[in-house]
Structures are given as C-alpha cells and as structure tokens.
Write a protein that holds these residues in place. Sequence first.
Motif, PDB file in Angstrom:
ATOM      1  N   PHE A  54       6.820-121.856  -0.573  1.00 54.45           N
ATOM      2  CA  PHE A  54       7.334-122.263   0.767  1.00 54.45           C
ATOM      3  C   PHE A  54       8.578-121.651   1.157  1.00 54.45           C
ATOM      4  CE2 PHE A  54       7.148-124.083   4.914  1.00 54.45           C
ATOM      5  CZ  PHE A  54       8.229-124.569   5.295  1.00 54.45           C
ATOM      6  N   TRP A  55       9.078-121.081   2.123  1.00 52.54           N
ATOM      7  CA  TRP A  55      10.317-120.846   2.393  1.00 52.54           C
ATOM      8  C   TRP A  55      11.041-121.249   3.902  1.00 52.54           C
ATOM      9  CZ3 TRP A  55      11.183-115.239   0.781  1.00 52.54           C
ATOM     10  CH2 TRP A  55      12.515-114.808   1.288  1.00 52.54           C
ATOM     11  N   PRO A  56      11.589-121.937   3.758  1.00 50.66           N
ATOM     12  CA  PRO A  56      12.147-122.719   5.014  1.00 50.66           C
ATOM     13  C   PRO A  56      12.782-121.757   5.995  1.00 50.66           C
ATOM     14  CG  PRO A  56      13.313-123.677   2.994  1.00 50.66           C
ATOM     15  CD  PRO A  56      12.511-122.612   2.628  1.00 50.66           C
TER      16      PRO A  56
ATOM     17  N   VAL B 195       6.718-130.672  -8.659  1.00 47.34           N
ATOM     18  CA  VAL B 195       5.824-131.860  -8.706  1.00 47.34           C
ATOM     19  C   VAL B 195       4.619-131.787  -7.826  1.00 47.34           C
ATOM     20  CG1 VAL B 195       5.512-134.521  -8.265  1.00 47.34           C
ATOM     21  CG2 VAL B 195       7.598-133.725  -9.651  1.00 47.34           C
ATOM     22  N   ASP B 196       4.870-131.595  -6.452  1.00 47.46           N
ATOM     23  CA  ASP B 196       3.984-131.206  -5.493  1.00 47.46           C
ATOM     24  C   ASP B 196       3.168-130.085  -5.639  1.00 47.46           C
ATOM     25  OD1 ASP B 196       5.255-132.754  -2.316  1.00 47.46           O
ATOM     26  OD2 ASP B 196       4.396-133.709  -4.139  1.00 47.46           O
ATOM     27  N   THR B 197       3.923-129.095  -6.240  1.00 50.60           N
ATOM     28  CA  THR B 197       2.942-127.967  -6.507  1.00 50.60           C
ATOM     29  C   THR B 197       1.994-128.227  -7.531  1.00 50.60           C
ATOM     30  OG1 THR B 197       5.071-126.534  -5.863  1.00 50.60           O
ATOM     31  CG2 THR B 197       3.500-125.402  -7.300  1.00 50.60           C
ATOM     32  N   LYS B 198       2.672-128.866  -8.626  1.00 47.40           N
ATOM     33  CA  LYS B 198       1.699-129.178  -9.929  1.00 47.40           C
ATOM     34  C   LYS B 198       0.707-130.137  -9.422  1.00 47.40           C
ATOM     35  CE  LYS B 198       1.776-131.233 -14.421  1.00 47.40           C
ATOM     36  NZ  LYS B 198       2.440-132.476 -15.217  1.00 47.40           N
ATOM     37  N   ARG B 199       0.720-130.719  -8.653  1.00 38.89           N
ATOM     38  CA  ARG B 199      -0.265-131.880  -7.957  1.00 38.89           C
ATOM     39  C   ARG B 199      -1.299-131.093  -7.033  1.00 38.89           C
ATOM     40  NH1 ARG B 199       2.245-136.285  -4.801  1.00 38.89           N
ATOM     41  NH2 ARG B 199      -0.036-136.902  -4.395  1.00 38.89           N
ATOM     42  N   ALA B 200      -0.677-129.966  -6.345  1.00 42.54           N
ATOM     43  CA  ALA B 200      -1.641-129.452  -5.685  1.00 42.54           C
ATOM     44  C   ALA B 200      -2.505-128.507  -6.447  1.00 42.54           C
ATOM     45  CB  ALA B 200      -0.742-128.380  -4.465  1.00 42.54           C
TER      46      ALA B 200
ATOM     47  N   ARG C   3      12.943-128.724   5.545  1.00 43.51           N
ATOM     48  CA  ARG C   3      14.160-128.363   5.222  1.00 43.51           C
ATOM     49  C   ARG C   3      14.315-127.758   3.867  1.00 43.51           C
ATOM     50  NH1 ARG C   3      16.987-132.559   8.918  1.00 43.51           N
ATOM     51  NH2 ARG C   3      16.197-131.950  11.158  1.00 43.51           N
ATOM     52  N   ARG C   4      13.282-127.831   3.178  1.00 43.24           N
ATOM     53  CA  ARG C   4      13.361-127.355   1.674  1.00 43.24           C
ATOM     54  C   ARG C   4      12.008-126.578   1.209  1.00 43.24           C
ATOM     55  NH1 ARG C   4       9.984-131.191  -1.106  1.00 43.24           N
ATOM     56  NH2 ARG C   4       9.479-132.937   0.091  1.00 43.24           N
ATOM     57  N   SER C   5      12.131-126.267  -0.061  1.00 37.75           N
ATOM     58  CA  SER C   5      10.992-125.491  -0.559  1.00 37.75           C
ATOM     59  C   SER C   5      10.161-126.711  -1.296  1.00 37.75           C
ATOM     60  CB  SER C   5      11.489-124.694  -1.623  1.00 37.75           C
ATOM     61  OG  SER C   5      12.263-125.110  -2.397  1.00 37.75           O
ATOM     62  N   CYS C   6       8.882-126.240  -1.814  1.00 35.67           N
ATOM     63  CA  CYS C   6       7.889-127.428  -2.432  1.00 35.67           C
ATOM     64  C   CYS C   6       8.504-127.779  -3.715  1.00 35.67           C
ATOM     65  CB  CYS C   6       6.679-126.821  -2.242  1.00 35.67           C
ATOM     66  SG  CYS C   6       5.846-126.902  -0.895  1.00 35.67           S
TER      67      CYS C   6
ATOM     68  N   PRO D 134       6.098-128.636   2.095  1.00 38.10           N
ATOM     69  CA  PRO D 134       6.753-129.868   1.670  1.00 38.10           C
ATOM     70  C   PRO D 134       6.418-131.148   2.445  1.00 38.10           C
ATOM     71  CG  PRO D 134       8.265-128.324   2.233  1.00 38.10           C
ATOM     72  CD  PRO D 134       7.140-127.606   2.473  1.00 38.10           C
ATOM     73  N   GLY D 135       5.846-132.118   1.988  1.00 43.29           N
ATOM     74  CA  GLY D 135       5.707-133.254   2.529  1.00 43.29           C
ATOM     75  C   GLY D 135       4.231-133.211   3.335  1.00 43.29           C
ATOM     76  N   HIS D 136       3.334-132.195   2.892  1.00 46.87           N
ATOM     77  CA  HIS D 136       1.994-131.976   3.572  1.00 46.87           C
ATOM     78  C   HIS D 136       0.992-131.854   2.488  1.00 46.87           C
ATOM     79  CE1 HIS D 136       3.227-131.631   7.890  1.00 46.87           C
ATOM     80  NE2 HIS D 136       4.285-131.344   7.443  1.00 46.87           N
ATOM     81  N   LEU D 137       1.043-132.375   1.402  1.00 41.96           N
ATOM     82  CA  LEU D 137       0.180-132.466   0.371  1.00 41.96           C
ATOM     83  C   LEU D 137      -1.038-133.233   0.936  1.00 41.96           C
ATOM     84  CD1 LEU D 137      -0.811-131.507  -2.550  1.00 41.96           C
ATOM     85  CD2 LEU D 137       0.751-133.437  -3.413  1.00 41.96           C
ATOM     86  N   GLU D 138      -0.885-134.468   1.087  1.00 44.01           N
ATOM     87  CA  GLU D 138      -1.903-135.348   1.287  1.00 44.01           C
ATOM     88  C   GLU D 138      -2.393-135.181   2.560  1.00 44.01           C
ATOM     89  OE1 GLU D 138      -2.841-137.603  -0.764  1.00 44.01           O
ATOM     90  OE2 GLU D 138      -1.512-137.107  -2.334  1.00 44.01           O
ATOM     91  N   CYS D 139      -1.710-134.910   3.619  1.00 46.82           N
ATOM     92  CA  CYS D 139      -2.375-134.680   4.922  1.00 46.82           C
ATOM     93  C   CYS D 139      -2.831-133.451   5.176  1.00 46.82           C
ATOM     94  CB  CYS D 139      -0.845-135.007   5.861  1.00 46.82           C
ATOM     95  SG  CYS D 139       0.286-133.889   5.858  1.00 46.82           S
ATOM     96  N   CYS D 140      -2.448-132.644   4.493  1.00 42.85           N
ATOM     97  CA  CYS D 140      -3.077-131.038   5.100  1.00 42.85           C
ATOM     98  C   CYS D 140      -3.790-130.397   3.836  1.00 42.85           C
ATOM     99  CB  CYS D 140      -1.732-130.065   5.507  1.00 42.85           C
ATOM    100  SG  CYS D 140      -1.297-130.293   7.204  1.00 42.85           S
ATOM    101  N   TRP D 141      -3.232-130.214   2.689  1.00 42.22           N
ATOM    102  CA  TRP D 141      -3.804-129.614   1.528  1.00 42.22           C
ATOM    103  C   TRP D 141      -5.145-130.476   1.135  1.00 42.22           C
ATOM    104  CZ3 TRP D 141      -5.895-125.885  -0.375  1.00 42.22           C
ATOM    105  CH2 TRP D 141      -6.364-125.868  -1.710  1.00 42.22           C
ATOM    106  N   LYS D 142      -4.828-131.714   0.765  1.00 39.06           N
ATOM    107  CA  LYS D 142      -6.087-132.606   0.244  1.00 39.06           C
ATOM    108  C   LYS D 142      -7.017-132.199   1.303  1.00 39.06           C
ATOM    109  CE  LYS D 142      -6.806-136.933  -1.895  1.00 39.06           C
ATOM    110  NZ  LYS D 142      -7.707-137.706  -1.053  1.00 39.06           N
ATOM    111  N   PRO D 143      -6.971-132.573   2.557  1.00 37.31           N
ATOM    112  CA  PRO D 143      -8.279-132.531   3.343  1.00 37.31           C
ATOM    113  C   PRO D 143      -8.618-131.043   3.500  1.00 37.31           C
ATOM    114  CG  PRO D 143      -6.413-133.762   4.624  1.00 37.31           C
ATOM    115  CD  PRO D 143      -5.750-133.047   3.294  1.00 37.31           C
ATOM    116  N   ALA D 144      -7.983-130.087   3.576  1.00 36.87           N
ATOM    117  CA  ALA D 144      -8.363-128.766   3.450  1.00 36.87           C
ATOM    118  C   ALA D 144      -8.944-128.357   2.245  1.00 36.87           C
ATOM    119  CB  ALA D 144      -7.338-127.647   3.642  1.00 36.87           C
TER     120      ALA D 144
END
Lengths: 71, 289
Positions: free
Chosen positions: B252-254, B271-276, B265-268, B223-233
């Motif tokens: 994701f399991w906190p 919306v983010d999952t779909k975008r990923a 502190r939360r799961s994904c 969560p919160g790492h779609l743009e900074c981590c998944w997209k570049p990867a």
Amino acid sequence: MKAGEDPHPSSRSNQSCSCELLILPGGKILAQNVTPAMARLLSDVDPANDAMRLRADITRTESKHEFTPGN
Amino acid sequence: MRSFPVNTLPVRRLGRAELAAERAIEARRALSRCCLCAHRCGVNRNAGETGLCHAGPAARVFSAQTEVTDELQIVPTFAIALSGCDLRCAFCITGRESWNSRAGRFLDSEEMARRATAALRDGARSVMILGGEPTVFLPDALEIAARLPDFAMLVWKTNGHGSPEALRLLDGIFDVWVADYKFGNDACAERLARVPDYGRTVRGNLQWAAEHTDLIVRHLLMPGHLECCWKPAAEWLARHLPGVKVSLQSAFWPAWKSASHPELRRSCSAVDTKRAFELARNLSLNLVS
C-alpha cells in the motif's frame, strides 16, 4: 523518477517511460509502473526480493539486447 | 442452386477484432444514454452532458508503456492507461489522472494499436487496457482491441463496477480480467471511494467474469482494513469463487488523498501483511504473484 529510455525491445514502442519509486524511512522501496529496465535495476539492488527477481528474469529472457552503463 | 434448411445455414463466426469493431460502434451509441457503469447516470455524453465520472465522449491516455509490475501471467505487458474513473478512491495511486477524465492526451486508437502491436512483436506478452477505469471509455478500448491481432493476449484491468450493459459489450473480447475487489463492506466503500452498494455490484461482476474470462481478483491490502475489508472479501472468495486466482497486493502506497483518512497515512505493517497472507492460506485461496 523518470526512467528515460528503456532499452528492452518491447519498450521500443514507449515514447517515454515513467515509473515511480517511494522510499520509506526504513529503507523499504515501493515501486509502481515498473518498466523492464527498472525491474532489472531493482532486482540488482535487492537480489533477495523474489517478486522483482522473477520480473527481471522474464525481461532478461525476452530481451534481445543487454543494457550496459554508458550505452 | 443449392438450398439449405434454415437451421443448418453456414454461420461465419466473427474473429475477435471484427467482434470488437462491432461492439465499439454499439458502445459509442450507448454513450448517448450512458449506463456503462453501475452508477447508471443516463447522461448523453455524445452531446456533452457529463455524469459522476465527468467524462466526455473522447478518451484520453495518460500512460502507455511496457511494464512488469502486474501479475506474472501477463507481464511484460504493454499497459495503456486511460484517464477517468467512476469511483473516487481516496488512496488512488493515479488519482491526478483517474479523477480527471481530461488528463493526458487524446487517444488515437489506431496509433495506440500500432504501438501495442510493435510491443508484442518486441517481446511483450500481452496488451492491457486500464485506467482510471477503462469502462468509462469502453468504445475507445474496444476500438483499440479491434485493431490488435487476434493472437494477442488482451487484459482488462477493472474496478469491477461496470453495468450489465458493459459486460455484454465486453464479452468475448478480453482474455484475462484483472478485477479489483477493494472493499469487504459497503461502509468502507462509501467512506473511501464514494460508491454506494459496492459489494452487491462487484461480487456479481466477479462471478460473471469468473464464468466468462480468465479472472484474477486483486485486493489491495490497506492499513487498518484487514478485519473489515480483506477478511470478508477473502471469505467470500473462498466460498463463492473457490480456486479463482487471487492477487493480494501488500505494498500500500499512501497516495493522492489518503491523508484525509487517518488509517491510510502509512503503509501496511509487517504484522498485518503476515496475518493477511496467513488468512489467505487458511482459506486455501489460490494466491498468485
């Protein structure tokens, strides 16, 4: 949550089985370290979940024994 | 007596088990100046010194069982989980054991190989060695491999942070690698896993693995790492490893120390999952489940 004895043949080498479930407030279930028996159970709980159904189906194909409650 | 010209002497090729046995001896010696992971601490683990992973010379196992959680290509797999890791991921789902190389019970390689062989006989498709990070106890992992039948599908599940020395010792032993590509930038890697220079190390190792093994690259969507981590990867994979199998994990399991980072502190979100997954499809990544 301990799964205890997993009757899937390939689990006979398991000395004890362990998998974890996290049930989120909305009812979503996250699972890790899923054993064959747990995959079949989870697939029965949510038959629409393709990921778990595929894993349960693999274990049904491989299994020589069927698990029935009370065994 | 027949003589042979030197360049046509018959060469006996080692089977995998024999090769693993030889490499295990070499890996055991390498603990005297341990550079198995990219931290390259250089401590003498055989003499009781410890580096960043705090691991001694003897491996411990905290789980060994047949599982079906992993990628369909390899399940059911008899998964042997060794304690200890060279990273310190705050979100580690096995943090209690991964951060403590002394968790679990001492590994008996022979007994473990017997159990793995029995699992294969009883329907397991593969044997997987994982952690923590199994590179930390590479000698023991190779000792297990040396005792497994050559026909067995062996899977190496790794954080991808091994050294060139470790790669050389692993070459030709494991059929499938499931390697994490956790972070798309070094800042997130430092903050969440206390690892410097993450990108250069892991990308280099992924390229090596793609050439030497049947590679599955795994990314845990956080969560919160779609743009900074998944997209570049994802973009790097599309450009440098087109066609490589990619396993995008969206559950994701906190866990462990996730709470120390607000965004974890939360799961994904759905919306983010779909975008990923949309991003993956737009990049024509070879997604596997």
